[in-house]
Design a protein around this motif. Structure first.
Motif, mmCIF file in Angstrom:
data_model
loop_
_atom_site.group_PDB
_atom_site.id
_atom_site.type_symbol
_atom_site.label_atom_id
_atom_site.label_comp_id
_atom_site.label_asym_id
_atom_site.label_seq_id
_atom_site.Cartn_x
_atom_site.Cartn_y
_atom_site.Cartn_z
ATOM 1 N N VAL A 85 22.050 33.270 -21.342
ATOM 2 C CA VAL A 85 22.388 32.016 -22.108
ATOM 3 C C VAL A 85 23.421 32.306 -23.248
ATOM 4 O O VAL A 85 24.186 31.380 -23.561
ATOM 5 C CB VAL A 85 20.973 31.619 -22.694
ATOM 6 C CG1 VAL A 85 21.348 30.282 -23.754
ATOM 7 C CG2 VAL A 85 20.004 30.911 -21.666
ATOM 8 N N LEU A 86 23.257 33.605 -23.878
ATOM 9 C CA LEU A 86 24.211 34.025 -24.947
ATOM 10 C C LEU A 86 25.918 34.116 -24.342
ATOM 11 O O LEU A 86 26.606 33.509 -24.835
ATOM 12 C CB LEU A 86 23.826 35.316 -25.561
ATOM 13 C CG LEU A 86 24.832 35.714 -26.567
ATOM 14 C CD1 LEU A 86 24.873 34.709 -27.955
ATOM 15 C CD2 LEU A 86 24.407 37.191 -27.076
ATOM 16 N N ILE A 87 25.683 34.682 -23.129
ATOM 17 C CA ILE A 87 26.993 34.685 -22.361
ATOM 18 C C ILE A 87 27.611 33.474 -22.097
ATOM 19 O O ILE A 87 28.833 32.930 -22.230
ATOM 20 C CB ILE A 87 27.006 35.663 -21.319
ATOM 21 C CG1 ILE A 87 26.730 37.023 -21.409
ATOM 22 C CG2 ILE A 87 28.311 35.472 -20.270
ATOM 23 C CD1 ILE A 87 26.481 37.822 -20.347
ATOM 24 N N ALA A 88 26.695 32.500 -21.520
ATOM 25 C CA ALA A 88 27.190 31.131 -21.320
ATOM 26 C C ALA A 88 27.554 30.315 -22.780
ATOM 27 O O ALA A 88 28.455 29.555 -22.593
ATOM 28 C CB ALA A 88 26.147 30.245 -20.686
ATOM 29 N N LEU A 89 27.050 30.561 -23.726
ATOM 30 C CA LEU A 89 27.526 29.866 -24.976
ATOM 31 C C LEU A 89 28.671 30.460 -25.287
ATOM 32 O O LEU A 89 29.874 29.782 -25.727
ATOM 33 C CB LEU A 89 26.619 30.355 -26.188
ATOM 34 C CG LEU A 89 26.846 30.032 -27.380
ATOM 35 C CD1 LEU A 89 27.139 28.353 -27.638
ATOM 36 C CD2 LEU A 89 25.935 30.373 -28.383
ATOM 37 N N ILE A 90 29.131 31.800 -25.407
ATOM 38 C CA ILE A 90 30.260 32.573 -25.537
ATOM 39 C C ILE A 90 31.448 32.240 -24.705
ATOM 40 O O ILE A 90 32.621 31.782 -25.154
ATOM 41 C CB ILE A 90 30.203 34.034 -25.480
ATOM 42 C CG1 ILE A 90 29.289 34.611 -26.619
ATOM 43 C CG2 ILE A 90 31.670 34.860 -25.766
ATOM 44 C CD1 ILE A 90 28.740 35.816 -26.568
ATOM 45 N N ILE A 91 31.231 32.152 -23.317
ATOM 46 C CA ILE A 91 32.238 31.502 -22.400
ATOM 47 C C ILE A 91 32.313 30.104 -22.618
ATOM 48 O O ILE A 91 33.407 29.542 -22.562
ATOM 49 C CB ILE A 91 31.625 31.765 -20.935
ATOM 50 C CG1 ILE A 91 31.805 33.380 -20.817
ATOM 51 C CG2 ILE A 91 32.641 31.195 -19.878
ATOM 52 C CD1 ILE A 91 31.032 33.695 -19.375
ATOM 53 N N GLY A 92 31.175 29.331 -22.758
ATOM 54 C CA GLY A 92 31.468 27.786 -22.960
ATOM 55 C C GLY A 92 32.179 27.324 -23.986
ATOM 56 O O GLY A 92 33.035 26.247 -24.043
ATOM 57 N N LEU A 93 32.379 28.082 -25.313
ATOM 58 C CA LEU A 93 32.941 27.868 -26.433
ATOM 59 C C LEU A 93 34.402 27.499 -26.270
ATOM 60 O O LEU A 93 34.990 26.371 -26.605
ATOM 61 C CB LEU A 93 32.866 28.494 -27.553
ATOM 62 C CG LEU A 93 31.448 28.739 -28.300
ATOM 63 C CD1 LEU A 93 31.307 30.060 -29.208
ATOM 64 C CD2 LEU A 93 31.142 27.554 -28.744
ATOM 65 N N PRO A 94 35.279 28.313 -25.317
ATOM 66 C CA PRO A 94 36.639 27.837 -25.331
ATOM 67 C C PRO A 94 36.817 27.249 -23.932
ATOM 68 O O PRO A 94 37.397 26.224 -23.781
ATOM 69 C CB PRO A 94 37.065 29.315 -25.048
ATOM 70 C CG PRO A 94 36.179 30.051 -24.637
ATOM 71 C CD PRO A 94 34.886 29.569 -25.204
#
Length: 617
Positions: free
Chosen positions: A105-114
């Protein structure tokens, strides 16, 4: 108009639980009766796992329309996190799995931001780059291939000698994921996903924070994928970066099952997995030694066939053949207690070719503005595109509860003006105030919640939803409860003459019905200011008069309206005030008669013949 006491309410989750539970129980029973034959058990397990993985992927890509080519990143994250914690730290997979979920979920957040600010192929390729970066990093640390030590058996270590235990766990996982997907489909969140999939701009205008909605869907999808990855890794007792977990193999399977079964459906991925997985495994067993990769060939051929012959997938095709819509199969007609919901239009009666339209009064939320001189104010607003100035130092003040008409030739900046007021464009300079508060930099969904509604020059109807679901999207701007939003949407739809079409898909509507639907959806947001872009285009003279009556009645209810319209003779009849634009500048404003007789407007837009014909009317 008195509302019916009994209505068809929105479908409830409990109507869908029994089929989900029955399917998963049937799979477990099949596994039990087959016995300990590992190959057959393996196929049953893979059906559950691939169905679960595709259903998780379906949340962001099927419902949300955001194709995540790098989805194996999250499946692999769950698997690798759990295996590393178990192998090196002795953490039980039951605990390590949730650590994998959190990291995914954290990786999805980081990737999703840009990446979630991108669209279409740019987003899809952007998500693929991250697993391509991760694989060589894992390989460099010697984690490209890891076996899972068999330290015992049982739930604590997620290790069983009898594969039927894995089938049982996978069935519970699939049921859990399908219930989540079904819950999303029936919720406000699910409606927003389906709307932004088709048209993000229209969804934003109805009050949906599309970026936030996509981000939440992305994180939910990633977290569920991580759980599937954990169970998959422990069922085969090893992980590989090159093929089994992080490889493109995972993505081919998941994408094929989702599309072949039917994206944005609960049962599509399950049906496709039940067909593709056994066929692929059997062919691989028979011909895999002579034709390596035969499974991927099967998945590829099925994907091609689906795109050509069943673009909506097997599930939708089956529902069509049997004469049932997947969205209506489990919905029930049941009594709904409806409060005296008040709509946005005052009581009157209008007859027309589409049937009688009756309007009820609403309790508009404008009481606090009764002493306010203006509801909207633009100060020196300018907007340029490259070297072209669309708006130049525009000053406009809109009085409350008025109908203000905006006229001008093509290219005068009328639609740009709406987009600046509505938040789709940010002015290069100048300030915008709504109800005394500056709104210059607010996004469309925030402005909608403030009370600015919008219709579009080219109607932006969500054809993948029913008529009432389109209106519900507007209702969600004020009410998060699906049942209440449904009741309000049904009320407004009935008053706008759409009763016979409420539960039909929003395709094949007449132009009048399309216009009525656009107004219904905008009114459902409970606007204090309504921006109406060329409402009379495409209508015949009788319908033009009727839409003018609708606009006047909305204004009489206390809603301020700004109208862009090229049918000037009709606009003159309903407008209290008019503004004339030319080449991005405000050249005049005043009463309709003052504006249409202004020399600049006549010269640039109306022409002398129009003045001679209509100025005295």
């Amino acid at each position: 108009m008195k509302l019916d006491e009994t209505r068809q309410g929105p479908p409830r989750l409990r109507n869908y639980l029994l089929p989900i539970l029955l399917f998963c129980i049937a799979g477990v029973l099949l596994s039990y009766f087959v016995g300990s034959h590992r190959y057959t058990q393996r196929i049953i397990l893979l059906v559950f796992l691939w169905a679960a993985a595709a259903s998780s992927f379906n949340i962001i890509s099927g419902y949300g329309g955001q194709t995540v080519f790098g989805y194996m990143m999250y499946v692999g994250t769950g698997a690798y996190t759990t295996v590393i914690l178990f192998k090196f730290l002795g953490v039980s997979p039951l605990l390590g799995m949730w650590a994998g979920v959190a990291i995914a979920v954290l990786i999805a957040l980081i990737i999703g931001l840009p990446t979630l600010r991108l669209h279409g192929a740019f987003f899809a390729i952007g998500t693929l780059s991250f697993p391509l970066i991760t694989i060589p990093i894992l390989n460099n640390f010697g984690l490209d291939e890891m076996s899972i030590p068999f330290t015992g058996h049982g739930a604590a270590s997620m290790q069983f000698r009898d594969i039927r235990y894995y089938v049982l766990i996978a069935s519970v996982l699939l049921a859990f994921i399908l219930i989540i997907v079904q819950k999303i489909e029936l919720s406000r969140f699910g409606y927003s996903l389906k709307a932004l999939k088709q048209n993000e701009a229209a969804a934003e205008a109805m009050g949906t924070d599309t970026y936030r909605t996509k981000m939440i869907a992305f994180m939910i999808s990633a977290g569920l994928g991580a759980i599937v990855g954990t169970l998959y890794a422990f069922s085969i007792m090893f992980i590989l970066t090159t093929y089994t977990i992080f490889g493109i193999f995972i993505m081919i399977r998941i994408l094929s099952i989702t599309i072949v079964g039917g994206p944005a459906t609960v049962w599509g991925p399950v049906i496709a997995a039940c067909f593709l997985v056994p066929v692929g495994e059997l062919l691989n067993a028979q011909f895999g030694d002579r034709y390596p990769g035969v499974q991927d060939i099967i998945y590829g051929l099925a994907l091609i066939a689906s795109i050509i012959f069943m673009r909506d997938g097997i599930w939708v095709k089956l529902c069509t053949v049997f004469g049932k819509s997947s969205s209506k199969r489990a919905s029930a007609t049941r009594p709904v207690t409806v409060e005296a919901f008040q709509t946005v239009i005052p009581v009157t009666d209008r007859k027309g070719t589409q049937g009688s339209i009756r309007f009820e009064s609403i309790q508009t939320q404008t009481a606090e503005n009764r002493n306010t001189a203006s509801i909207l104010k633009l100060e020196g607003v300018s907007k340029s595109f490259g070297g072209v100035s669309a708006l130049k130092d525009v000053d406009i003040e809109v009085g409350e509860k008025k109908i203000v008409g905006i006229i001008g030739p093509n290219g005068a900046g009328k639609t740009t003006l709406f987009n600046v007021i509505n938040g789709f464009l940010t002015p290069d300079k100048g300030r915008i105030f709504f109800k005394g508060n500056e709104t210059t930099h607010l996004k469309p969904h925030s402005l909608c919640k403030c009370g600015i509604g919008r219709t579009f020059q080219i109607p932006q109807i969500f054809s993948n939803l029913t008529v009432i679901e389109n209106i519900m999207l507007g209702s969600f701007n004020r009410w998060g409860d699906v049942e209440k939003a449904h009741a309000i949407a049904e009320n407004i739809g009935q008053q706008m003459g759409l009763s016979s079409r409420l539960y039909d898909k929003a395709v094949g509507l007449t132009m009048w019905e399309v216009k009525s639907l656009e107004f219904s959806r905008a009114l459902a947001t409970q606007p204090k200011l309504l921006l109406v872009d060329e409402p009379m285009s495409g209508l015949n003279p009788e319908e033009t008069n009727r839409i003018g009556d609708v606009i006047k009645m909305i204004a009489e209810s206390g809603v301020t309206i700004i109208v862009i319209e090229h049918v000037v003779q009709s606009l003159v009849k309903i407008a209290d005030w008019m503004v004339g634009l030319e080449d991005g500048r405000k050249v005049t404003e005043g009463t309709p008669q003052e504006v249409i007789t202004h020399p600049r407007i006549i010269e640039a837009y109306l022409g002398a013949k129009w003045r001679e014909r209509h100025a005295r009317s």
